[in-house]
Motif scaffolding. Structure first.
Motif, PDB file in Angstrom:
ATOM      1  N   SER A  53       0.878  -1.139   0.042  1.00 29.21           N
ATOM      2  CA  SER A  53       0.129  -0.080  -0.120  1.00 29.21           C
ATOM      3  C   SER A  53       0.927   1.425  -0.171  1.00 29.21           C
ATOM      4  O   SER A  53       2.191   1.208   0.272  1.00 29.21           O
ATOM      5  CB  SER A  53      -0.965   0.167   1.332  1.00 29.21           C
ATOM      6  OG  SER A  53      -0.167   0.392   2.492  1.00 29.21           O
ATOM      7  N   ILE A  55      -0.029   3.856   2.049  1.00 26.64           N
ATOM      8  CA  ILE A  55      -0.508   4.785   3.210  1.00 26.64           C
ATOM      9  C   ILE A  55       0.857   5.211   4.001  1.00 26.64           C
ATOM     10  O   ILE A  55       1.739   4.550   4.148  1.00 26.64           O
ATOM     11  CB  ILE A  55      -1.204   3.581   4.300  1.00 26.64           C
ATOM     12  CG1 ILE A  55      -2.478   3.226   3.757  1.00 26.64           C
ATOM     13  CG2 ILE A  55      -1.579   4.242   5.649  1.00 26.64           C
ATOM     14  CD1 ILE A  55      -3.373   4.353   3.377  1.00 26.64           C
ATOM     15  N   GLY A 103      -1.073  -5.245  -0.413  1.00 23.89           N
ATOM     16  CA  GLY A 103      -1.294  -3.836  -0.403  1.00 23.89           C
ATOM     17  C   GLY A 103      -2.801  -3.784   0.568  1.00 23.89           C
ATOM     18  O   GLY A 103      -3.405  -2.763   0.405  1.00 23.89           O
ATOM     19  N   ALA A 104      -3.358  -5.057   0.697  1.00 22.45           N
ATOM     20  CA  ALA A 104      -4.823  -4.991   1.610  1.00 22.45           C
ATOM     21  C   ALA A 104      -4.539  -4.655   3.039  1.00 22.45           C
ATOM     22  O   ALA A 104      -5.803  -4.067   3.475  1.00 22.45           O
ATOM     23  CB  ALA A 104      -5.331  -6.212   1.117  1.00 22.45           C
ATOM     24  N   ASP A 106      -1.626  -2.796   5.787  1.00 21.22           N
ATOM     25  CA  ASP A 106      -0.409  -2.040   5.724  1.00 21.22           C
ATOM     26  C   ASP A 106       0.752  -2.464   6.815  1.00 21.22           C
ATOM     27  O   ASP A 106       2.035  -2.408   6.453  1.00 21.22           O
ATOM     28  CB  ASP A 106      -0.607  -0.418   6.476  1.00 21.22           C
ATOM     29  CG  ASP A 106      -1.787  -0.077   5.589  1.00 21.22           C
ATOM     30  OD1 ASP A 106      -1.826   0.056   4.470  1.00 21.22           O
ATOM     31  OD2 ASP A 106      -2.842   0.139   6.021  1.00 21.22           O
ATOM     32  N   ASN A 150       4.706  -1.780   4.828  1.00 21.63           N
ATOM     33  CA  ASN A 150       4.643  -1.412   3.284  1.00 21.63           C
ATOM     34  C   ASN A 150       5.870  -0.245   3.161  1.00 21.63           C
ATOM     35  O   ASN A 150       6.296   0.141   2.022  1.00 21.63           O
ATOM     36  CB  ASN A 150       3.548  -0.104   3.007  1.00 21.63           C
ATOM     37  CG  ASN A 150       3.311   0.828   3.879  1.00 21.63           C
ATOM     38  OD1 ASN A 150       4.082   1.226   4.617  1.00 21.63           O
ATOM     39  ND2 ASN A 150       2.144   1.777   3.622  1.00 21.63           N
TER      40      ASN A 150
END
Length: 163
Positions: A53, A55, A103-104, A106, A150
Motif C-alpha cells: 500500500s 499509506i 496492499g490490503a 499496511d 509497506n
C-alpha cells in the motif's frame, strides 16, 4: 538462501501456498512478487504482480496480527501501537504478511516465529516493495519475530514497539 558480500544470508526466492484460499504467492530477488488465484473452475490462472500500500500515516494504517500471546515486555507498547491505527484485525500467521504484500493491509506483526515460518514471507514482502524485519528492526527472517510493512510505516511501527 544466498550469502551476501558481508557474509550475511538473505532469502532470494520464496513461495507461500494456501490451497484452502486458492492462492499461491511467490517472489524472487529482483523479479517482483506475484499471486496466483486458482479457483476450482480455473486451473491455470495468470500470475498477478502485487505491491504494498501507499499509506503514509500510522493513524490511517491497518494492522494485522495473531493474538496477544508471546509479546512479553512488548505487549504494552504493542497495545499502544494498536490504539494509534485506523483498524486492527487478527488474521495471523502467513496470511497477514501476504495481505501486506498485496496492499490490503499496511502492517503485519508476529511476536514469535521460526525461520521456516518467515523465509518466504521476507522475500515476497520485499519484492512487493515492503520491508520485513523482526520486532527490534533487524532485517530479514532470522530474528525470531516478524514485522512486515509497506516500508513507509516501518520506522513508526518499530519505534512504537521499542519505546
Amino acid at each position: 538462501m544466498e550469502k551476501s558480500g558481508d557474509g550475511s544470508e538473505k532469502v532470494v526466492v520464496g513461495v507461500v501456498s494456501a490451497p484452502a484460499l486458492f492462492r499461491r504467492w511467490y517472489a524472487y530477488e529482483g523479479g517482483g512478487a506475484f499471486v496466483i488465484v486458482n479457483k476450482e473452475s480455473d486451473a491455470h490462472s495468470t500470475p498477478r504482480k502485487i505491491s504494498v500500500s501507499a499509506i503514509s500515516k500510522i493513524e490511517d494504517a491497518s494492522i494485522s496480527h495473531s493474538d496477544f500471546q508471546g509479546w512479553g515486555q512488548r505487549l504494552e507498547p504493542f497495545r499502544a501501537l494498536l490504539d494509534q491505527v485506523w483498524r486492527t484485525r487478527a488474521h495471523g500467521d502467513f496470511w497477514s504478511h501476504m495481505l501486506v504484500a498485496e496492499g490490503a493491509v499496511d502492517v503485519a506483526i508476529e511476536p514469535s516465529l521460526a525461520l521456516w515460518d518467515m523465509a518466504a514471507l521476507d522475500i515476497i514482502v520485499r519484492e512487493a516493495g515492503g520491508v520485513f524485519t523482526n520486532t527490534a528492526g533487524e532485517s530479514g527472517p532470522f530474528g525470531g519475530s516478524g514485522v512486515s510493512t509497506n516500508g513507509t510505516l516501518h520506522n513508526a511501527v518499530i519505534n512504537g514497539l521499542n519505546p
